[in-house]
Design an enzyme around this catalytic site. Structure first.
Site, short mmCIF file in Angstrom:
data_model
loop_
_atom_site.label_atom_id
_atom_site.label_comp_id
_atom_site.label_asym_id
_atom_site.label_seq_id
_atom_site.Cartn_x
_atom_site.Cartn_y
_atom_site.Cartn_z
N LYS A 194 32.87 43.99 41.16
CA LYS A 194 32.12 42.67 41.40
C LYS A 194 31.05 42.99 42.27
O LYS A 194 29.99 41.85 42.29
CB LYS A 194 33.12 41.66 41.88
CG LYS A 194 33.92 42.15 43.39
CD LYS A 194 33.10 41.93 44.61
CE LYS A 194 33.79 42.37 45.86
NZ LYS A 194 33.28 41.85 47.09
N THR A 251 31.60 36.21 45.03
CA THR A 251 30.45 37.49 45.46
C THR A 251 29.16 37.03 44.66
O THR A 251 28.09 37.40 45.20
CB THR A 251 30.92 38.77 45.33
OG1 THR A 251 32.26 39.02 45.56
CG2 THR A 251 29.97 39.64 45.91
#
Length: 335
Positions: A194, A251
């Site tokens: 991520k 994120t």
């Protein structure tokens, strides 16, 4: 509230400090270890982590400390929150000071070991032995929000269900929920990948490519995460949970993300990768992760196109606009 435990958190950056603050608020007795004794002294004096979490007081049950032996010798549980490139070194130092078979050990570090491309649970088993009690903690979390006591959910993964539950119980209170599962591979891949995707979405948004482009990057990034996880032995459904989709969305879409801000910096086109990292002033894990994933993808013959463009961008082989053009120029295919 769970029973009070003696817990040591290794690493006094923003994330380690935030987790230590939460554990102390739950009611545990917590040592927060830093490898720099002067930082420990500063934390004690200021009663806050002025550099990483300014304005957030350290609870009474949290004690900063610079002596590793003193920090771990009576701990029932140790939580490692150091950068991935010093993860093995830290474990080796700790293992020489205690009987690891009697201590619960977990980490909230995200990434791979750079030199070996190993996942961190593989490193932990190398150092502590495969019968050791270990778990990985991950999920969609910003340190600042955890430290402030905002509602949070994470996942605790271990090959021993009782160990996953142990860590879930340690953290549980009325604003913090920890789910359990057994797929350590999937949880670790999600936590590392991520960060790469956050760099990509930061570049896209920095170039004002729009919400459509961001949504496409997040969804195709999810496909790449699944591909890598399955190739390493993980379960695809893990990517639909907190450590996959949850962490990916967080994120990639919020400017508290260092990796997303790094992508923004690159999109300005005026700074090198090193200069952007220096400007941020904290570790940008996605920069290390993308280099490791590139080696894994080559070794496993995996097609990870977004990762490939981020790798070339971080390596300063191409510009941000060239990276976008390369992705859009790919031939059409079935989803």
């Amino acid at each position: 509230m769970s029973l009070q435990r003696k817990i040591t958190v290794l690493g006094a950056g923003a994330w380690g400090t935030a987790l230590a603050i939460h554990l102390a608020k739950v009611g545990h007795s917590v040592y927060l270890w830093t490898h720099r004794s002067e930082q420990a002294d500063q934390l004690v004096k200021a009663k806050e982590n002025s550099r990483y979490l300014p304005g957030i007081a350290l609870p009474d049950g949290l004690k900063p400390i610079g002596d590793l032996q003193q920090a771990v010798e009576n701990a029932e549980a140790i939580l490692c929150v150091v950068p991935s490139n010093v993860f093995r070194e830290t474990l080796e130092s700790v293992s020489g000071l205690l009987d690891s078979s009697n201590v619960h050990f977990a980490w909230a570090t995200k990434g791979f070991e750079p030199n070996t491309q190993k996942l961190l649970h593989e490193v932990a088993f190398d150092v502590l032995g495969e019968s050791s009690h270990v778990a990985v903690l991950s999920g969609p979390t910003f340190a600042n929000e955890v430290a402030k006591g905002l509602p949070t959910a994470m996942v605790s993964a271990s090959n021993q269900s009782s160990e996953a539950q142990y860590w879930a119980d340690l953290f549980h209170n009325d604003i913090f929920r920890m789910y359990t599962q057994s797929d350590m591979v999937g949880v670790e891949v999600g936590g590392a990948y991520k960060n790469i995707m956050a760099i990509a979405t930061g570049v896209s948004d920095g170039l004002h490519m729009g919400a459509n482009a961001r949504a496409a990057l997040v969804s195709r990034g999810m496909a790449e995460m699944m591909r890598l996880s399955q190739a390493l032995g993980g379960q695809s459904e893990t990517m639909m949970g907190l450590a996959g989709l949850g962490d990916l969305v967080l994120t990639c879409t919020d400017d508290l993300s260092r990796n997303r801000r790094f992508g923004f910096g690159l999109a300005r086109g005026l700074l090198t990768s090193e200069e952007v990292m220096n400007e941020i002033g904290q570790v940008v894990e996605g920069v290390k992760a993308v280099k490791t994933v590139k080696l894994l993808a080559d070794r496993l013959s995996l097609d990870l196109p977004i990762m490939q463009q981020v790798y070339m961008l971080v390596s300063e082989e191409i510009s941000p606009r060239q990276a976008v053009s390369a992705l859009m120029a790919r031939s059409g295919k079935s989803e």
